[in-house]
Design a protein around this motif. Structure first.
Motif, PDB file in Angstrom:
ATOM      1  N   LYS A  10       0.820  -1.208   0.000  1.00 29.75           N
ATOM      2  CA  LYS A  10       0.000   0.000   0.000  1.00 29.75           C
ATOM      3  C   LYS A  10       0.858   1.264   0.000  1.00 29.75           C
ATOM      4  CE  LYS A  10      -3.575   2.244   2.765  1.00 29.75           C
ATOM      5  NZ  LYS A  10      -4.290   2.210   4.019  1.00 29.75           N
ATOM      6  N   SER A  11       1.961   1.252   0.748  1.00 29.09           N
ATOM      7  CA  SER A  11       2.808   2.440   0.863  1.00 29.09           C
ATOM      8  C   SER A  11       3.441   2.835  -0.463  1.00 29.09           C
ATOM      9  CB  SER A  11       3.898   2.221   1.914  1.00 29.09           C
ATOM     10  OG  SER A  11       4.708   1.126   1.544  1.00 29.09           O
ATOM     11  N   LEU A  12       3.648   1.873  -1.379  1.00 28.13           N
ATOM     12  CA  LEU A  12       4.249   2.190  -2.667  1.00 28.13           C
ATOM     13  C   LEU A  12       3.232   2.681  -3.677  1.00 28.13           C
ATOM     14  CD1 LEU A  12       6.823  -0.701  -3.122  1.00 28.13           C
ATOM     15  CD2 LEU A  12       7.245   1.640  -2.395  1.00 28.13           C
ATOM     16  N   THR A  13       1.975   2.394  -3.462  1.00 25.75           N
ATOM     17  CA  THR A  13       0.954   2.793  -4.416  1.00 25.75           C
ATOM     18  C   THR A  13       0.272   4.095  -4.024  1.00 25.75           C
ATOM     19  OG1 THR A  13      -0.720   1.456  -3.297  1.00 25.75           O
ATOM     20  CG2 THR A  13       0.485   0.415  -5.104  1.00 25.75           C
ATOM     21  N   MET A  14       0.542   4.590  -2.825  1.00 23.46           N
ATOM     22  CA  MET A  14      -0.078   5.832  -2.380  1.00 23.46           C
ATOM     23  C   MET A  14       0.637   7.033  -2.981  1.00 23.46           C
ATOM     24  SD  MET A  14      -0.458   5.125   1.642  1.00 23.46           S
ATOM     25  CE  MET A  14      -1.975   5.906   2.057  1.00 23.46           C
ATOM     26  N   ALA A  15      -0.138   8.032  -3.377  1.00 24.07           N
ATOM     27  CA  ALA A  15       0.459   9.251  -3.896  1.00 24.07           C
ATOM     28  C   ALA A  15       0.922  10.110  -2.727  1.00 24.07           C
ATOM     29  CB  ALA A  15      -0.560  10.013  -4.723  1.00 24.07           C
ATOM     30  N   LEU A  16       2.097  10.693  -2.879  1.00 24.71           N
ATOM     31  CA  LEU A  16       2.595  11.600  -1.856  1.00 24.71           C
ATOM     32  C   LEU A  16       2.033  12.986  -2.129  1.00 24.71           C
ATOM     33  CD1 LEU A  16       6.359  10.569  -1.725  1.00 24.71           C
ATOM     34  CD2 LEU A  16       4.528   9.892  -0.182  1.00 24.71           C
ATOM     35  N   PRO A  17       1.811  13.781  -1.092  1.00 23.77           N
ATOM     36  CA  PRO A  17       1.332  15.138  -1.324  1.00 23.77           C
ATOM     37  C   PRO A  17       2.385  15.946  -2.085  1.00 23.77           C
ATOM     38  CG  PRO A  17       1.730  14.748   1.030  1.00 23.77           C
ATOM     39  CD  PRO A  17       1.994  13.471   0.308  1.00 23.77           C
ATOM     40  N   THR A  18       1.926  16.908  -2.891  1.00 22.07           N
ATOM     41  CA  THR A  18       2.843  17.790  -3.601  1.00 22.07           C
ATOM     42  C   THR A  18       3.325  18.847  -2.611  1.00 22.07           C
ATOM     43  OG1 THR A  18       1.643  17.437  -5.647  1.00 22.07           O
ATOM     44  CG2 THR A  18       3.088  19.359  -5.550  1.00 22.07           C
ATOM     45  N   ILE A  19       4.631  18.894  -2.410  1.00 18.31           N
ATOM     46  CA  ILE A  19       5.201  19.802  -1.410  1.00 18.31           C
ATOM     47  C   ILE A  19       5.624  21.102  -2.085  1.00 18.31           C
ATOM     48  CG2 ILE A  19       6.935  20.078   0.393  1.00 18.31           C
ATOM     49  CD1 ILE A  19       5.002  17.722   0.882  1.00 18.31           C
ATOM     50  N   THR A  20       5.007  22.195  -1.689  1.00 18.13           N
ATOM     51  CA  THR A  20       5.390  23.537  -2.136  1.00 18.13           C
ATOM     52  C   THR A  20       6.144  24.194  -0.987  1.00 18.13           C
ATOM     53  OG1 THR A  20       3.375  24.527  -1.243  1.00 18.13           O
ATOM     54  CG2 THR A  20       3.275  23.720  -3.531  1.00 18.13           C
ATOM     55  N   PRO A  21       6.873  25.275  -1.248  1.00 15.11           N
ATOM     56  CA  PRO A  21       7.552  25.967  -0.131  1.00 15.11           C
ATOM     57  C   PRO A  21       6.577  26.395   0.965  1.00 15.11           C
ATOM     58  CG  PRO A  21       8.418  26.739  -2.226  1.00 15.11           C
ATOM     59  CD  PRO A  21       7.242  25.849  -2.546  1.00 15.11           C
ATOM     60  N   GLU A  22       5.392  26.862   0.581  1.00  9.05           N
ATOM     61  CA  GLU A  22       4.408  27.291   1.571  1.00  9.05           C
ATOM     62  C   GLU A  22       3.936  26.113   2.408  1.00  9.05           C
ATOM     63  OE1 GLU A  22       4.082  27.940  -1.808  1.00  9.05           O
ATOM     64  OE2 GLU A  22       4.884  29.961  -1.659  1.00  9.05           O
ATOM     65  N   LEU A  23       3.651  25.004   1.729  1.00  5.12           N
ATOM     66  CA  LEU A  23       3.199  23.811   2.445  1.00  5.12           C
ATOM     67  C   LEU A  23       4.310  23.271   3.341  1.00  5.12           C
ATOM     68  CD1 LEU A  23       1.025  21.732   3.015  1.00  5.12           C
ATOM     69  CD2 LEU A  23       1.772  20.476   0.988  1.00  5.12           C
ATOM     70  N   ALA A  24       5.538  23.283   2.842  1.00  2.00           N
ATOM     71  CA  ALA A  24       6.663  22.825   3.665  1.00  2.00           C
ATOM     72  C   ALA A  24       6.755  23.650   4.943  1.00  2.00           C
ATOM     73  CB  ALA A  24       7.972  22.910   2.873  1.00  2.00           C
ATOM     74  N   GLY A  25       6.561  24.949   4.840  1.00  2.00           N
ATOM     75  CA  GLY A  25       6.602  25.811   6.021  1.00  2.00           C
ATOM     76  C   GLY A  25       5.523  25.447   7.028  1.00  2.00           C
ATOM     77  N   GLN A  26       4.313  25.222   6.535  1.00  2.00           N
ATOM     78  CA  GLN A  26       3.208  24.828   7.425  1.00  2.00           C
ATOM     79  C   GLN A  26       3.483  23.485   8.072  1.00  2.00           C
ATOM     80  OE1 GLN A  26      -0.466  24.871   5.181  1.00  2.00           O
ATOM     81  NE2 GLN A  26      -0.022  26.887   4.337  1.00  2.00           N
ATOM     82  N   MET A  27       4.015  22.560   7.292  1.00  2.00           N
ATOM     83  CA  MET A  27       4.269  21.214   7.798  1.00  2.00           C
ATOM     84  C   MET A  27       5.392  21.209   8.831  1.00  2.00           C
ATOM     85  SD  MET A  27       3.713  19.040   4.282  1.00  2.00           S
ATOM     86  CE  MET A  27       3.389  17.403   4.953  1.00  2.00           C
ATOM     87  N   VAL A  28       6.438  22.006   8.596  1.00  2.00           N
ATOM     88  CA  VAL A  28       7.540  22.092   9.564  1.00  2.00           C
ATOM     89  C   VAL A  28       7.028  22.684  10.869  1.00  2.00           C
ATOM     90  CG1 VAL A  28       9.731  23.248  10.072  1.00  2.00           C
ATOM     91  CG2 VAL A  28       9.404  22.130   7.864  1.00  2.00           C
ATOM     92  N   ASP A  29       6.219  23.746  10.775  1.00  6.14           N
ATOM     93  CA  ASP A  29       5.660  24.355  11.993  1.00  6.14           C
ATOM     94  C   ASP A  29       4.823  23.349  12.777  1.00  6.14           C
ATOM     95  OD1 ASP A  29       6.841  26.810  11.477  1.00  6.14           O
ATOM     96  OD2 ASP A  29       5.036  27.692  10.591  1.00  6.14           O
ATOM     97  N   LYS A  30       3.997  22.590  12.074  1.00  5.07           N
ATOM     98  CA  LYS A  30       3.142  21.612  12.744  1.00  5.07           C
ATOM     99  C   LYS A  30       3.981  20.480  13.342  1.00  5.07           C
ATOM    100  CE  LYS A  30      -1.488  20.100  12.485  1.00  5.07           C
ATOM    101  NZ  LYS A  30      -2.751  20.234  11.808  1.00  5.07           N
ATOM    102  N   ALA A  31       5.037  20.081  12.633  1.00  2.00           N
ATOM    103  CA  ALA A  31       5.924  19.026  13.151  1.00  2.00           C
ATOM    104  C   ALA A  31       6.616  19.487  14.429  1.00  2.00           C
ATOM    105  CB  ALA A  31       6.961  18.640  12.096  1.00  2.00           C
ATOM    106  N   ILE A  32       7.103  20.731  14.436  1.00  3.08           N
ATOM    107  CA  ILE A  32       7.778  21.257  15.624  1.00  3.08           C
ATOM    108  C   ILE A  32       6.818  21.262  16.809  1.00  3.08           C
ATOM    109  CG2 ILE A  32       8.752  23.352  16.660  1.00  3.08           C
ATOM    110  CD1 ILE A  32      10.073  23.892  13.902  1.00  3.08           C
TER     111      ILE A  32
END
Length: 126
Positions: A10-32
């Motif tokens: 399943k992990s190989l067939t799932m699409a990964l989200p498209t990472i934009t700089p804005e999304l990366a910033g939001q994701m890093v903040d949420k991860a922290i």
């Protein structure tokens, strides 16, 4: 040789989200925020203490022991905090690498990305 979706994990067939700089910033903040949770910090400190006690003289073995427990914990914690973006425990590591690469290319996000990486290396307060 044809591989159908039924044969692939399943992990190989799932699409990964498209990472934009804005999304990366939001994701890093949420991860922290997720990694700075007190319960998570206690778990990390327990892993570090256990590794130091088990391998007080061998830094390589101690680091290996820490990574064996820190990576699954971080994958679970960060993956859970990113579930709104389609991230699961199965694809969390691949997405984390994408976010990390995007963040390291941004002077604004570099310090935040370094903070997340420090967590993976057992530097909780960094």
């Amino acid at each position: 040789l044809k591989l159908s979706a039924q044969v692939l994990p399943k992990s190989l067939t799932m699409a990964l989200p498209t990472i934009t700089p804005e999304l990366a910033g939001q994701m890093v903040d949420k991860a922290i925020a997720a990694l700075e949770d007190e319960e998570t910090k206690k778990k990390v400190e327990g892993i570090l203490t256990k590794a130091k006690e088990a391998e007080p003289d061998d830094q390589v073995k101690r680091q290996t022991m820490m990574m064996q427990e820190l990576l699954p914990l971080a994958k679970n914690v960060v993956g859970d905090s990113w579930k709104d973006w389609g991230v699961t425990e199965e694809n969390a590591m691949a997405v984390m690498m994408q976010v990390q690469m995007m963040a390291m290319m941004s002077p604004e996000l570099q310090p935040k990305a370094a903070k997340v990486m420090n967590f993976f290396q057992g530097q909780v307060g960094a």
